[in-house]
Design a protein around this motif. Structure first.
Motif, short mmCIF file in Angstrom:
data_model
loop_
_atom_site.label_atom_id
_atom_site.label_comp_id
_atom_site.label_asym_id
_atom_site.label_seq_id
_atom_site.Cartn_x
_atom_site.Cartn_y
_atom_site.Cartn_z
N LYS A 126 2.69 18.40 8.02
CA LYS A 126 1.54 17.33 7.83
C LYS A 126 1.35 16.72 6.21
N ARG A 127 1.54 15.82 5.92
CA ARG A 127 1.54 15.38 4.61
C ARG A 127 0.58 14.80 4.13
N SER A 128 -0.14 14.18 4.85
CA SER A 128 -1.40 13.17 4.55
C SER A 128 -2.47 13.29 5.37
N ALA A 129 -3.69 12.92 5.13
CA ALA A 129 -4.72 12.94 6.33
C ALA A 129 -4.82 11.62 6.77
N VAL A 130 -4.10 10.42 6.31
CA VAL A 130 -4.13 9.26 7.09
C VAL A 130 -2.87 9.15 7.94
N PRO A 131 -3.28 8.80 9.14
CA PRO A 131 -1.92 8.83 9.87
C PRO A 131 -0.90 7.45 9.66
N GLN A 132 0.24 7.93 10.01
CA GLN A 132 1.27 6.93 9.63
C GLN A 132 1.04 5.57 10.43
N TRP A 133 0.46 5.59 11.69
CA TRP A 133 0.47 4.33 12.47
C TRP A 133 -0.53 3.22 11.68
N TYR A 134 -1.72 4.10 11.10
CA TYR A 134 -2.70 3.40 10.36
C TYR A 134 -2.09 2.60 9.04
N LYS A 135 -1.17 3.50 8.36
CA LYS A 135 -0.35 2.96 7.22
C LYS A 135 0.40 1.65 7.58
N LYS A 136 1.07 1.94 8.85
CA LYS A 136 1.89 0.79 9.12
C LYS A 136 1.26 -0.62 9.61
N SER A 137 0.04 -0.28 10.16
CA SER A 137 -0.66 -1.62 10.73
C SER A 137 -1.33 -2.17 9.28
N GLU A 138 -1.62 -1.37 8.45
CA GLU A 138 -2.50 -1.95 7.24
C GLU A 138 -1.37 -2.24 6.13
N ASN A 139 -0.29 -2.24 6.45
CA ASN A 139 0.69 -2.57 5.42
C ASN A 139 0.68 -1.49 4.33
N VAL A 140 0.39 -0.42 4.17
CA VAL A 140 0.20 0.47 2.96
C VAL A 140 1.57 0.98 2.83
N ARG A 141 1.73 1.18 1.42
CA ARG A 141 3.26 1.59 1.06
C ARG A 141 3.42 3.16 1.35
N ARG A 142 4.18 3.67 2.28
CA ARG A 142 4.29 5.05 2.63
C ARG A 142 5.48 5.59 1.81
N HIS A 143 6.27 4.87 0.92
CA HIS A 143 7.35 5.65 0.21
C HIS A 143 7.13 5.24 -1.33
N VAL A 144 7.33 5.89 -2.14
CA VAL A 144 7.18 5.71 -3.48
C VAL A 144 8.58 5.04 -3.97
N GLN A 145 8.40 4.21 -4.77
CA GLN A 145 9.29 3.42 -5.37
C GLN A 145 9.17 3.17 -6.89
N SER A 146 10.06 3.15 -7.72
CA SER A 146 9.79 3.08 -9.22
C SER A 146 9.49 1.53 -9.53
N GLY A 147 9.16 1.24 -10.61
CA GLY A 147 8.70 -0.09 -10.76
C GLY A 147 10.22 -0.88 -10.99
N ALA A 148 11.10 -0.40 -11.46
CA ALA A 148 12.38 -1.20 -11.71
C ALA A 148 12.85 -1.57 -10.43
N ALA A 149 12.96 -0.60 -9.25
CA ALA A 149 13.23 -0.74 -8.15
C ALA A 149 12.48 -1.91 -7.31
N ARG A 150 11.10 -1.84 -7.61
CA ARG A 150 10.40 -2.87 -6.94
C ARG A 150 10.67 -4.30 -7.56
N VAL A 151 10.99 -4.33 -8.95
CA VAL A 151 11.44 -5.58 -9.49
C VAL A 151 12.54 -6.13 -8.93
N ALA A 152 13.68 -5.04 -8.78
CA ALA A 152 14.95 -5.60 -8.40
C ALA A 152 14.66 -6.07 -6.78
#
Length: 163
Positions: A126-152
């Motif tokens: 268990k990694r988070s108190a917020v369930p994955q299905w909720y994150k997916k339905s609310e379009n919450v970022r689930r994976h960390v991505q660097s700023g440069a990768a986001r720009v690219a």
């Protein structure tokens, strides 16, 4: 009360000007004002203390009256309960000499209590108190991505046309 008018105050001020002199008169007047202010504050403090003591005495009397009323109510209620208990015991044909009857409460649920089951040790999963299905339905970022990768990732595609 003192009957002091404007004419008497002017007379006292004139005599003070002659006796004290014009050089020391402002200093004496300032000192007299501070002494009068202290006296007024002292009188106000004494009045406040007297009022507090009077209110405290009144509150003490009210508390004593409330306690006696509560004591009378509790005695009347306990007397009423004793009378009702005697009447019920007399109606049932039981005679109890001042003791309350002992009884076991009826257990409506005769199933045994469930045994203790230790919790599963899945806290590493268990990694988070917020369930994955909720994150997916609310379009919450689930994976960390660097700023440069986001720009690219969101950079517009290069066009092959040149102007």
């Amino acid at each position: 009360m003192l009957d002091i008018g404007i004419s008497k105050i002017m007379l006292v001020a004139g005599i003070a000007l002659v006796v004290i002199g014009p050089e020391r008169l402002p200093r004496v007047a300032r000192m007299a004002g501070t002494l009068i202010g202290r006296a007024q504050r002292y009188v106000a403090d004494v009045k406040a203390e007297v009022n507090r003591s009077i209110e405290l005495e009144e509150l003490t009397k009210v508390r004593e009256q409330f306690e006696t009323a509560a004591r009378d109510v509790s005695q009347s209620v306990s007397g009423g309960i004793d009378d009702a208990t005697r009447d019920v015991n007399a109606a049932l044909g039981q005679h109890v000499d001042g003791d309350t009857p002992t009884y076991e409460p009826y257990n409506w649920d005769r199933t045994p209590a469930p045994a203790y089951k230790p919790p599963k040790k899945n806290w590493r999963i268990k990694r988070s108190a917020v369930p994955q299905w909720y994150k997916k339905s609310e379009n919450v970022r689930r994976h960390v991505q660097s700023g440069a990768a986001r720009v690219a990732r969101f950079r517009p595609a290069r066009s092959t046309r040149s102007f």
